[in-house]
Motif scaffolding. Structure first.
Motif, short mmCIF file in Angstrom:
data_model
loop_
_atom_site.label_atom_id
_atom_site.label_comp_id
_atom_site.label_asym_id
_atom_site.label_seq_id
_atom_site.Cartn_x
_atom_site.Cartn_y
_atom_site.Cartn_z
N ARG A 267 0.79 -1.21 0.00
CA ARG A 267 0.00 0.00 0.00
C ARG A 267 0.83 1.27 0.00
NH1 ARG A 267 -3.96 0.45 4.86
NH2 ARG A 267 -5.56 1.63 3.80
N GLU A 268 0.35 2.23 -0.73
CA GLU A 268 0.93 3.56 -0.62
C GLU A 268 0.07 4.34 0.35
OE1 GLU A 268 2.17 7.21 -3.56
OE2 GLU A 268 1.52 5.31 -4.39
N ARG A 269 0.68 4.87 1.39
CA ARG A 269 -0.12 5.52 2.42
C ARG A 269 0.03 7.03 2.33
NH1 ARG A 269 2.07 2.53 6.51
NH2 ARG A 269 1.22 0.62 5.69
N ILE A 270 -1.10 7.73 2.49
CA ILE A 270 -1.04 9.18 2.59
C ILE A 270 -0.99 9.50 4.08
CG2 ILE A 270 -2.16 11.35 2.00
CD1 ILE A 270 -3.93 9.57 0.05
N VAL A 271 0.18 9.87 4.59
CA VAL A 271 0.26 10.18 6.02
C VAL A 271 0.19 11.68 6.20
CG1 VAL A 271 1.64 9.99 8.10
CG2 VAL A 271 1.55 8.08 6.52
N LEU A 272 -0.87 12.12 6.88
CA LEU A 272 -1.07 13.55 7.09
C LEU A 272 -0.08 14.06 8.12
CD1 LEU A 272 -4.93 13.76 7.36
CD2 LEU A 272 -3.49 14.37 5.43
N ARG A 273 0.26 15.33 7.99
CA ARG A 273 1.08 15.96 9.02
C ARG A 273 0.19 16.45 10.15
NH1 ARG A 273 2.88 20.42 5.26
NH2 ARG A 273 0.98 19.68 4.31
N GLY A 274 0.70 16.45 11.34
CA GLY A 274 0.05 17.11 12.46
C GLY A 274 -1.25 16.46 12.91
N ASP A 275 -1.90 17.14 13.84
CA ASP A 275 -3.15 16.66 14.40
C ASP A 275 -4.28 17.54 13.92
OD1 ASP A 275 -2.27 14.76 16.80
OD2 ASP A 275 -0.87 16.43 16.70
N PRO A 276 -5.53 17.06 14.08
CA PRO A 276 -6.64 17.95 13.77
C PRO A 276 -6.56 19.18 14.68
CG PRO A 276 -7.40 15.69 14.14
CD PRO A 276 -5.96 15.73 14.51
N PRO A 277 -6.78 20.39 14.14
CA PRO A 277 -6.71 21.60 14.96
C PRO A 277 -7.89 21.68 15.93
CG PRO A 277 -7.04 22.15 12.65
CD PRO A 277 -7.10 20.68 12.75
N SER A 278 -7.79 22.58 16.90
CA SER A 278 -8.86 22.75 17.86
C SER A 278 -10.03 23.49 17.22
CB SER A 278 -8.33 23.56 19.04
OG SER A 278 -9.41 24.14 19.73
N PRO A 279 -11.26 23.02 17.49
CA PRO A 279 -12.42 23.75 16.95
C PRO A 279 -12.56 25.14 17.58
CG PRO A 279 -13.11 21.75 18.16
CD PRO A 279 -11.61 21.80 18.22
N ALA A 280 -11.82 25.42 18.66
CA ALA A 280 -11.89 26.76 19.26
C ALA A 280 -11.14 27.78 18.41
CB ALA A 280 -11.30 26.73 20.67
#
Lengths: 340, 334
Positions: A267-280
């Motif tokens: 598999r070729e994986r798309i690895v996102l950078r970082g975490d989901p940001p805060s909804p605040a």
């Protein structure tokens, strides 16, 4: 769907929570969510923690009061009804929770837990008990166990009790919030099969809220993907899973570990950078842009609208640069494998 | 045994907890090896004994009675005095847990906590430990490590906290890393990052890794060898391809069959395993899986009596043993 009135219709649903502290920003947990659910249909609502999927489910059954937007059930806006007027609707709109044991009262017998909604809605005690026994049988439990307490049941059995309680009043729509994620792997399939059988027998519609994309693929007809309070992609299951258009959907699908070592290696994986940001403090423009591999200038300033990408397309996507084709390397084993 | 001694070698490990109703055996006669540079995945559900096993290896099994042998690089750990164990923990073996927030102290900066770990084990000077902490944060991919070392755990996201835990585990340069459900509390996109990170540091440092998880997908991604546990015992052990390609134990096969899969075309009902995982309070005399297993009903009365009355030993090919009276080697359904 377009010809008949949907059973449930949600428009521009928004939920803002007050932030903590005197100067804290308000948190927009759900931001303008719209979708329909037809009678007998399952809509999967997926996303990561904090994306607003559970809040959306809770607003629909009015466990939370929406800040704005409408929830139309069977042609009638129920989002502003006073609690008293909601009572008859509660027969039709029910909820199943994630943790079966903490959502059952430990001091009550199963008979009491299941028959309570019936008593509230005016059944006699004898009728309610008879119906509770029928429901036990319907969900695959032994009716003779009616007088037991929740601790005498395993996690899977307790979830069956939670489902029986939800079905007691004969609902047409059940909001199921992560109904299998607290269960052991070997028990999850039992509950998935039970929910599918009940849907076929009773004509139920489900809003199936979950983070597990594999489970949602199994149960849903259509699926909505949420990110930071918004739907970024929604459409028929085959369109979203086989040809995901939003870069976030593609990354999400490619991140799910497959129980198949050969497929994993290929598999070729798309690895996102970082975490989901805060909804605040949501990012400007498209809220996914800081993590998006395809982001361009317009993404930083213009929030994309949810729209179809071609005539006759049933799937909508909120992206300035939607993609096409299956996720590379998924399933069949694509070129240029990235094995880390 | 291969020509080189494995880094971690566990034999006949038994862990019992005293309770009011008598001793509860959480792990029963478990054996496995982990060589350097390899990852062993231990898979099981709640009550399978997978986490108790890892705690026993680390000597963190408070109140339990441990029997059997746990050898780290040839040295016996069972019965070792606490002081000696303390020296090995951290220095030669380290562990990361599911919930990084409960493993980090809220009052100290992450840099202080990582540095402290090194100072305790090596008596290093403050400035040295501090520099190593920043280097460790950089190695696990935390941007601006020098600045972030001065921040507190609550200022980090879940994924970043797990990176901090990994940095803490790595700062003393251990040879064995035990990861107990390290990504279970994380979102799937963050899970992918953490699994990649563990694989990278393993390759760079030649670590032996024990990955404990309930997720067969995680095992398929990271493990070289897999140990499947059920009811406190080993159900099956195999190289990862063998386990997924030709599961020998009906429990493993049942688990794989019951999983909804992303790469599935088939919309038929899932083949669920009936019943629930067993209670350790009243273990069955025979195979712990027998009450849920399709096999006993298929055989003769004599077969059934065996499954229900006689505990199957872990036996069969050395590379792929299974604890089943009727294992399905060669991919043939039993």
């Amino acid at each position: 769907m377009s010809s008949t009135t949907p059973l449930l219709s949600v428009r521009d649903l928004t939920m803002t929570f007050p932030g903590r502290g005197p100067r804290a920003a308000r948190v927009r947990a759900v931001d303008g969510v719209s979708f329909d659910i037809a009678a007998g249909e399952t809509l999967g609502l997926v996303g990561e923690s904090g994306c607003g999927k559970s809040t959306t489910g809770r607003m629909i059954v009015r466990l939370l009061e929406p800040t704005s937007g409408t929830v139309t059930y069977d042609g009638r806006d129920i989002s502003r009804l006073p609690q008293r007027a909601l009572k008859p609707l509660r027969r039709e709109l029910q909820m199943v929770f994630q943790d079966p044991h903490s959502s059952l009262n430990p001091r009550r017998t199963v008979a009491r837990t299941i028959s309570d909604p019936l008593l509230v809605h005016g059944s006699s005690a004898a009728d309610a008990r008879r119906r509770a026994a029928e429901l036990m049988d319907l969900v695959g439990l032994i009716p003779e166990h009616l007088d037991r307490h929740p601790h005498e049941f395993s996690g899977g059995q307790a979830q069956r009790i939670g489902i029986a309680r939800a079905l007691a009043t004969g609902p047409r729509l059940v909001v199921a919030d992560e109904p299998v994620s607290a269960l052991d792997v070997s028990v999850q399939a039992q509950i998935v099969n039970l929910m599918e059988r009940l849907q076929a027998e009773l004509g139920l519609a489900y809003l199936f809220v979950a983070h597990d994309l594999s489970v949602v693929k199994r149960v849903c007809d259509r699926v909505a993907v949420m990110y930071l309070g918004r739907i970024v992609e929604i459409g028929p299951k085959d369109r979203v899973y086989d040809d995901p258009a939003h870069p976030y959907t593609r990354a999400l699908l490619s991140a799910v570990p497959l129980p198949d070592p050969a497929a994993e290696r290929a598999r070729e994986r798309i690895v996102l950078r970082g975490d989901p940001p805060s909804p605040a403090a949501p990012p400007s423009g498209c809220t996914f842009h800081p993590r998006c591999p395809k982001a361009q200038d317009v993404c930083r300033t213009e929030p994309p609208l949810l729209r179809i990408t071609a005539a006759g397309e049933a799937r909508e996507v909120a992206c300035h640069f939607p993609e096409t084709g299956p996720v590379p390397g998924d399933g069949a084993g694509g070129p240029g494998s990235v094995r880390s | 045994m291969p020509e080189t001694e494995p880094l971690l070698s566990v034999r006949d490990l038994t862990v019992e907890f005293p309770t009011r109703h008598g001793p509860v055996r959480a792990v029963d006669g478990l054996s496995f090896d982990v060589p350097r540079g390899r990852t062993l995945g231990i898979v099981g559900e709640s009550g399978s004994g997978k986490s108790v096993t890892s705690l026993a290896v680390m000597g963190l099994h408070t109140g339990a009675r441990v029997a059997g042998s746990i050898r780290l690089d040839g040295r016996e750990l069972v019965g070792l005095p606490e002081r000696e164990l303390n020296r090995l923990r951290g220095r030669r073996m380290a562990m990361i847990f599911q919930d990084p927030l409960s493993s980090l102290h809220p009052y100290y900066t992450v840099g202080e906590q990582i540095a402290e770990h090194h100072r305790v084990h090596f008596g290093s000077r403050r400035a040295v430990a501090r520099r190593l902490a920043v280097e460790a944060l950089a190695e696990v991919g935390i941007p601006e490590p020098a600045r972030r070392a001065g921040e507190y755990p609550h200022q980090f996201s879940g994924g970043m906290r797990q990176r901090v835990m990994i940095a803490t585990a790595l700062v003393c340069e251990p040879e064995l890393l035990i990861a107990d459900e390290p990504t279970t509390a994380l979102d799937v996109t963050v899970q992918a990052q953490i699994l990649e990170l563990i694989a990278r540091v393993q390759e760079e440092r030649g670590l032996a890794v024990v990955m404990i998880t309930h997720d067969l997908g995680v095992v398929a991604r990271v493990a070289h060898e897999v140990l499947v546990m059920y009811g406190g015992r080993a159900a099956e052990r195999a190289p990862v391809d063998g386990l997924f390609g030709a599961p020998a134990h009906p429990y493993t096969r049942g688990l794989l069959d019951s999983l909804p899969r992303l790469d599935d075309r088939d919309d038929a009902p899932l083949r669920a395993i009936p019943g629930s995982p067993p209670s350790l309070l009243s273990p069955a005399p025979g195979c712990a899986f027998a009450p849920r297993c399709p096999r006993p009903a298929l055989g003769t009365d004599e077969d059934r009596a065996r499954c229900e009355g006689e505990r199957p030993p872990l036996a069969g090919p050395a590379a792929h043993p299974a604890a089943c009276h009727f294992p399905a080697y060669g991919g043939v359904a039993s």
